[in-house]
Design a protein around this motif. Structure first.
Motif, PDB file in Angstrom:
ATOM      1  N   SER A 135     -16.180  16.746   7.461  1.00  0.00           N
ATOM      2  CA  SER A 135     -15.036  15.974   6.984  1.00  0.00           C
ATOM      3  C   SER A 135     -14.926  14.753   7.776  1.00  0.00           C
ATOM      4  CB  SER A 135     -14.044  17.083   7.229  1.00  0.00           C
ATOM      5  OG  SER A 135     -13.693  17.163   8.593  1.00  0.00           O
ATOM      6  N   VAL A 136     -14.364  13.787   7.168  1.00  0.00           N
ATOM      7  CA  VAL A 136     -14.077  12.370   7.578  1.00  0.00           C
ATOM      8  C   VAL A 136     -12.558  12.250   7.522  1.00  0.00           C
ATOM      9  CG1 VAL A 136     -14.661  10.048   7.345  1.00  0.00           C
ATOM     10  CG2 VAL A 136     -16.367  11.524   6.956  1.00  0.00           C
ATOM     11  N   ASN A 137     -11.925  11.871   8.878  1.00  0.00           N
ATOM     12  CA  ASN A 137     -10.773  11.486   9.060  1.00  0.00           C
ATOM     13  C   ASN A 137     -10.505   9.832   9.550  1.00  0.00           C
ATOM     14  OD1 ASN A 137      -9.889  14.094   8.198  1.00  0.00           O
ATOM     15  ND2 ASN A 137     -10.294  14.745  10.277  1.00  0.00           N
ATOM     16  N   LEU A 138      -9.547   9.265   9.084  1.00  0.00           N
ATOM     17  CA  LEU A 138      -9.370   8.103   9.632  1.00  0.00           C
ATOM     18  C   LEU A 138      -8.877   7.968  11.108  1.00  0.00           C
ATOM     19  CD1 LEU A 138      -9.341   4.955   8.722  1.00  0.00           C
ATOM     20  CD2 LEU A 138      -6.840   5.332   8.158  1.00  0.00           C
ATOM     21  N   SER A 139      -9.744   7.021  11.921  1.00  0.00           N
ATOM     22  CA  SER A 139      -9.330   7.154  13.358  1.00  0.00           C
ATOM     23  C   SER A 139      -8.243   5.990  13.295  1.00  0.00           C
ATOM     24  CB  SER A 139     -10.602   6.374  14.059  1.00  0.00           C
ATOM     25  OG  SER A 139     -10.224   6.200  15.329  1.00  0.00           O
ATOM     26  N   GLU A 140      -7.371   6.350  14.392  1.00  0.00           N
ATOM     27  CA  GLU A 140      -6.312   5.434  14.817  1.00  0.00           C
ATOM     28  C   GLU A 140      -6.793   4.122  15.482  1.00  0.00           C
ATOM     29  OE1 GLU A 140      -3.113   7.137  17.069  1.00  0.00           O
ATOM     30  OE2 GLU A 140      -3.303   8.978  15.897  1.00  0.00           O
ATOM     31  N   GLU A 141      -7.932   4.029  16.069  1.00  0.00           N
ATOM     32  CA  GLU A 141      -8.673   3.162  16.644  1.00  0.00           C
ATOM     33  C   GLU A 141      -8.945   1.936  15.605  1.00  0.00           C
ATOM     34  OE1 GLU A 141     -12.758   2.139  19.184  1.00  0.00           O
ATOM     35  OE2 GLU A 141     -12.070   4.263  18.877  1.00  0.00           O
ATOM     36  N   THR A 142      -8.699   0.589  15.770  1.00  0.00           N
ATOM     37  CA  THR A 142      -9.274  -0.374  14.991  1.00  0.00           C
ATOM     38  C   THR A 142     -10.270  -1.001  15.699  1.00  0.00           C
ATOM     39  OG1 THR A 142      -6.674  -0.573  14.430  1.00  0.00           O
ATOM     40  CG2 THR A 142      -8.510  -2.517  13.963  1.00  0.00           C
ATOM     41  N   LEU A 198     -10.358  11.646   0.945  1.00  0.00           N
ATOM     42  CA  LEU A 198     -10.326  12.832  -0.008  1.00  0.00           C
ATOM     43  C   LEU A 198     -11.406  13.080  -0.617  1.00  0.00           C
ATOM     44  CD1 LEU A 198      -8.399  15.532  -0.027  1.00  0.00           C
ATOM     45  CD2 LEU A 198      -7.177  14.289  -1.845  1.00  0.00           C
ATOM     46  N   GLU A 199     -11.562  11.824  -1.516  1.00  0.00           N
ATOM     47  CA  GLU A 199     -12.659  12.105  -2.184  1.00  0.00           C
ATOM     48  C   GLU A 199     -14.220  12.326  -1.744  1.00  0.00           C
ATOM     49  OE1 GLU A 199     -14.475   8.506  -5.306  1.00  0.00           O
ATOM     50  OE2 GLU A 199     -12.178   8.666  -5.442  1.00  0.00           O
ATOM     51  N   ILE A 200     -14.242  11.518  -0.680  1.00  0.00           N
ATOM     52  CA  ILE A 200     -15.581  11.545   0.107  1.00  0.00           C
ATOM     53  C   ILE A 200     -15.750  13.099   0.673  1.00  0.00           C
ATOM     54  CG2 ILE A 200     -16.624  11.173   2.350  1.00  0.00           C
ATOM     55  CD1 ILE A 200     -15.503   7.741   1.764  1.00  0.00           C
ATOM     56  N   ASN A 201     -14.543  13.525   1.214  1.00  0.00           N
ATOM     57  CA  ASN A 201     -14.673  14.976   1.773  1.00  0.00           C
ATOM     58  C   ASN A 201     -14.773  15.984   0.588  1.00  0.00           C
ATOM     59  OD1 ASN A 201     -14.232  14.244   4.527  1.00  0.00           O
ATOM     60  ND2 ASN A 201     -12.026  14.015   4.234  1.00  0.00           N
ATOM     61  N   LYS A 202     -14.444  15.777  -0.396  1.00  0.00           N
ATOM     62  CA  LYS A 202     -14.918  16.678  -1.546  1.00  0.00           C
ATOM     63  C   LYS A 202     -16.213  16.703  -1.882  1.00  0.00           C
ATOM     64  CE  LYS A 202     -10.572  16.757  -4.349  1.00  0.00           C
ATOM     65  NZ  LYS A 202      -9.929  16.202  -5.521  1.00  0.00           N
ATOM     66  N   GLU A 203     -16.695  15.615  -1.821  1.00  0.00           N
ATOM     67  CA  GLU A 203     -18.283  15.447  -2.111  1.00  0.00           C
ATOM     68  C   GLU A 203     -19.193  16.123  -0.763  1.00  0.00           C
ATOM     69  OE1 GLU A 203     -20.123  12.418  -4.229  1.00  0.00           O
ATOM     70  OE2 GLU A 203     -18.413  11.548  -4.931  1.00  0.00           O
ATOM     71  N   ILE A 231     -10.007   1.177   2.559  1.00  0.00           N
ATOM     72  CA  ILE A 231     -10.045   2.573   2.630  1.00  0.00           C
ATOM     73  C   ILE A 231      -8.929   3.497   3.029  1.00  0.00           C
ATOM     74  CG2 ILE A 231     -11.554   4.542   3.644  1.00  0.00           C
ATOM     75  CD1 ILE A 231     -13.049   2.514   2.235  1.00  0.00           C
ATOM     76  N   SER A 232      -8.326   4.112   1.995  1.00  0.00           N
ATOM     77  CA  SER A 232      -7.153   5.193   1.908  1.00  0.00           C
ATOM     78  C   SER A 232      -7.471   6.566   2.178  1.00  0.00           C
ATOM     79  CB  SER A 232      -6.315   4.761   0.624  1.00  0.00           C
ATOM     80  OG  SER A 232      -7.244   5.204  -0.337  1.00  0.00           O
ATOM     81  N   GLU A 233      -6.349   7.282   2.538  1.00  0.00           N
ATOM     82  CA  GLU A 233      -6.660   8.660   2.562  1.00  0.00           C
ATOM     83  C   GLU A 233      -7.108   9.331   1.270  1.00  0.00           C
ATOM     84  OE1 GLU A 233      -6.239  10.751   5.146  1.00  0.00           O
ATOM     85  OE2 GLU A 233      -5.541   9.165   6.489  1.00  0.00           O
ATOM     86  N   ASP A 274     -16.642  -2.478  -4.349  1.00  0.00           N
ATOM     87  CA  ASP A 274     -18.169  -2.416  -3.547  1.00  0.00           C
ATOM     88  C   ASP A 274     -18.132  -1.848  -2.342  1.00  0.00           C
ATOM     89  OD1 ASP A 274     -19.438  -3.493  -6.027  1.00  0.00           O
ATOM     90  OD2 ASP A 274     -19.438  -5.429  -5.132  1.00  0.00           O
ATOM     91  N   PHE A 275     -16.728  -2.311  -1.350  1.00  0.00           N
ATOM     92  CA  PHE A 275     -16.838  -1.833  -0.094  1.00  0.00           C
ATOM     93  C   PHE A 275     -16.495  -0.233  -0.099  1.00  0.00           C
ATOM     94  CE2 PHE A 275     -14.257  -0.849   3.672  1.00  0.00           C
ATOM     95  CZ  PHE A 275     -15.383  -1.361   4.655  1.00  0.00           C
ATOM     96  N   LYS A 276     -15.704   0.241  -1.071  1.00  0.00           N
ATOM     97  CA  LYS A 276     -15.355   1.591  -1.108  1.00  0.00           C
ATOM     98  C   LYS A 276     -16.663   2.373  -1.340  1.00  0.00           C
ATOM     99  CE  LYS A 276     -10.645   1.278  -2.707  1.00  0.00           C
ATOM    100  NZ  LYS A 276      -9.691   1.293  -3.923  1.00  0.00           N
TER     101      LYS A 276
END
Length: 195
Positions: free
Chosen positions: A148-155, A137-142, A131-133, A101-103
Motif C-alpha cells: 500500500s502507498v500513502n502520501l508522506s507528510e514530507e515534501t 486509492l486507485e494505485i492501492n486497488k491495483e 497526486i491526490s488521495e 502523464d505525471f499520474k
C-alpha cells in the motif's frame, strides 16, 4: 780597433739575424695557436648550434603537443557541457509533462516496482498538487494486498518525480535520479549523435 768594430758589427748582425729567426718562429707558433683556437671555436660553435637546433625542435614539438592537448581538453569540456545541458533539459522536459502523464508515470512506476508492505510516497510541492488521495486509492486497488502507498507528510526537495520510502529505504524515482541513471549509458550515444 777596426777589429772591435767588425766584431761589434758581427755581434749586432748575428743578434739581428737571431732576432728575425726568433720573431719568425714566434709568429709561426702564434699563427698555429690562433688557427687551432679558431678551429676549436668553430667546432664548439657547430656543436652549440646543433644542440640549440635540437632543443628548439624539441621545444617546438612540446609547445605544439601541449597546444593540441589543451585544444582537445577544451573541446572535450565543451562537449561534456553540451551533453550535461541536454540531460538537464531532459529533466526540465520531464518536469513539464501534463498532469495526466505525471499520474500515469507515478502509477506505472509504482506498479512495476515490485514493492511490498506499507510505502510512503514523497512528492515535491508540484507533485502534491497532482497526486491526490483518489489517485493513491486507485494505485492501492491495483497493488491489491501485497503493498500500500500513502502520501508522506514530507515534501521532497527535487524537481520532479517521486520517492517511495519504507522503513528508511528509498526507491528514488525522481526525474533527476532517473536521468542520471541513464546518463552513463547514453552519454556516448548522445555524443555520437551530436558530434
Amino acid at each position: 780597433m777596426a777589429s772591435i768594430n767588425n766584431l761589434t758589427s758581427k755581434i749586432i748582425k748575428d743578434a739581428e739575424d737571431k732576432k728575425e729567426v726568433i720573431l719568425s718562429e714566434a709568429e709561426k707558433e702564434s699563427k698555429k695557436i690562433i688557427d687551432k683556437k679558431i678551429e676549436e671555436a668553430k667546432a664548439a660553435e657547430k656543436i652549440i648550434i646543433e644542440k640549440a637546433e635540437i632543443e628548439a625542435v624539441s621545444k617546438k614539438e612540446r609547445i605544439i603537443s601541449n597546444a593540441h592537448l589543451q585544444a582537445r581538453n577544451e573541446k572535450l569540456k565543451a562537449k561534456q557541457e553540451v551533453i550535461s545541458e541536454i540531460f538537464q533539459s531532459t529533466v526540465e522536459a520531464l518536469c513539464s509533462i501534463s498532469e495526466d502523464d505525471f499520474k500515469n508515470f507515478v502509477k506505472t512506476a509504482i506498479l512495476n516496482s515490485n514493492i511490498t508492505g506499507k510505502q510512503k510516497i514523497i512528492l515535491n510541492n508540484e507533485g502534491k498538487k497532482i497526486i491526490s488521495e483518489a489517485v493513491l486509492l486507485e494505485i492501492n486497488k491495483e497493488l491489491k494486498s501485497k503493498a500500500s502507498v500513502n502520501l508522506s507528510e514530507e515534501t521532497g526537495n527535487f524537481k520532479g518525480g517521486f520517492i517511495l520510502e519504507k522503513e528508511g529505504i528509498e526507491i528514488n524515482n525522481t526525474f533527476e535520479a532517473l536521468v542520471n541513471s541513464l546518463k552513463d549509458d547514453l552519454s556516448q550515444e548522445v555524443a555520437r549523435e551530436l558530434f
